[in-house]
Design an enzyme around this catalytic site. Structure first.
Site, PDB file in Angstrom:
ATOM      1  N   CYS A 109      -5.424   7.213   7.358  1.00 52.15           N
ATOM      2  CA  CYS A 109      -4.088   6.088   6.379  1.00 52.15           C
ATOM      3  C   CYS A 109      -4.459   5.755   5.155  1.00 52.15           C
ATOM      4  CB  CYS A 109      -3.750   5.899   7.345  1.00 52.15           C
ATOM      5  SG  CYS A 109      -1.882   5.457   7.138  1.00 52.15           S
ATOM      6  N   THR A 110      -4.288   4.333   4.633  1.00 50.74           N
ATOM      7  CA  THR A 110      -4.190   3.872   3.980  1.00 50.74           C
ATOM      8  C   THR A 110      -5.612   3.258   3.727  1.00 50.74           C
ATOM      9  OG1 THR A 110      -3.088   2.238   4.566  1.00 50.74           O
ATOM     10  CG2 THR A 110      -1.729   2.796   2.905  1.00 50.74           C
TER      11      THR A 110
END
Length: 320
Positions: A109-110
């Site tokens: 993800c981030t």
């Protein structure tokens, strides 16, 4: 027995699922005979507890600044705290240091935001959660950001999309390290879809609906997805919607960012992908059900969407 040391980097407001999908899957691999086993550790700043985005608190097992290599795999979690973590020079510095001492480096993800801050992603093709992809691309023009796939491998660096794609990433690691059979066994134990291919799209036609405020587009899309084997020419759709072909095309471009024809081709390819792995239907039947006039038309659309022919997709996805 020598362990495959895997260090997961956590920080305040990290996403619990990013962490758990990876750590739990690797431990399951150990329980089902993976050898050498994974030694899985959560490293946090100073080894202190971190409060995840969900509000639950995780106890760090290792102090990030005291971890030394060599490591088999370094994984950086994402979460709403990713920007603050990426702005922390100590966290970024230790990730950069450990990356040099790791056989394989990954983000979920981030977590890609932190890897980008280290410079490790410069010149690489990467992915991240679709909602944050444009931000990553704008802040790091030297990184080639592709918001489409579930995960991307570029050399020794693997970046995964949002949240549960961490499970796909972990299964891919297990398959790479221990073989297909163990990866499938872990997937079955976790009661999950066997394993989505890395190039599968983060967002599907069947889950990425049009804005509910536009009733006409919603009606047309519902008709398309429910009648893939019927006449879906622009003329037929416009006639059914009671608007001109030009106006319908304009509405599709405005609300969905693509023409009706492209939307239909993608919807048919995604439906075919589902049938390929969930049924024993022959290619001719799948092509007919999904509205492709011929098997060759199915093949061309499938290669365009997934990068591999449908026969290869089926053999890979149903392998045991």
């Amino acid at each position: 027995m020598i362990q495959r040391r895997v260090v997961m980097v956590g920080y305040h407001a990290a996403e619990l699922l990013d962490i758990a999908c990876v750590t739990s899957s690797l431990v399951m691999a150990n329980l089902h005979g993976g050898a050498p086993p994974y030694g899985v550790f959560l490293a946090t700043p100073s080894g202190l507890p971190v409060t995840c985005a969900s509000g639950l608190t995780l106890q760090g097992q290792l102090a990030l600044e005291r971890v030394t290599g060599p490591l088999d795999t370094l994984v950086v979690s994402g979460g709403i705290g990713h920007e603050a973590a990426a702005a922390n020079r100590l966290i970024v510095g230790h990730i950069r240091r450990l990356a040099r001492e790791s056989r394989r480096v990954a983000s979920v993800c981030t977590g890609a935001t932190l890897l980008a801050a280290t410079g490790l992603l410069d010149g690489r093709r990467v992915t991240t959660h679709w909602r944050y992809a444009h931000v990553l691309a704008a802040r790091h023009p030297e990184v080639v950001v592709d918001p489409g796939p579930i995960f991307i491998r570029d050399g020794e660096v693997v970046t995964a999309a949002g949240v549960t794609s961490a499970l796909d990433l972990a299964l891919a690691f297990i398959e790479e390290d221990h073989g297909v059979a163990l990866a499938r066994e872990v997937a079955r134990y976790a009661v999950t879809y066997l394993q989505r291919p890395g190039d599968q799209a983060q967002m599907s036609i069947f889950t990425q609906g049009p804005p509910p405020s536009d009733d006409l587009i919603k009606r047309v899309v519902d008709h398309i997805t429910g009648h893939l084997d019927t006449d879906l020419t622009l003329a037929a759709l416009a006639d059914g919607a009671g608007v001109s072909q030009r106006h319908l095309t304009r509405l599709f471009l405005k609300h969905l960012g693509q023409s009706p024809g492209r939307f239909i081709r993608r919807a048919r390819a995604e439906a075919a992908a589902h049938l390929l792995i969930s049924t024993p239907l022959p290619m001719t039947a799948i092509a007919a059900r999904c509205g492709f006039g011929t098997v060759e038309a199915l093949r061309q659309a499938f290669v365009d969407r997934y990068g591999i022919p449908p026969s290869r997709y089926r053999s890979v996805r149903t392998a045991t």
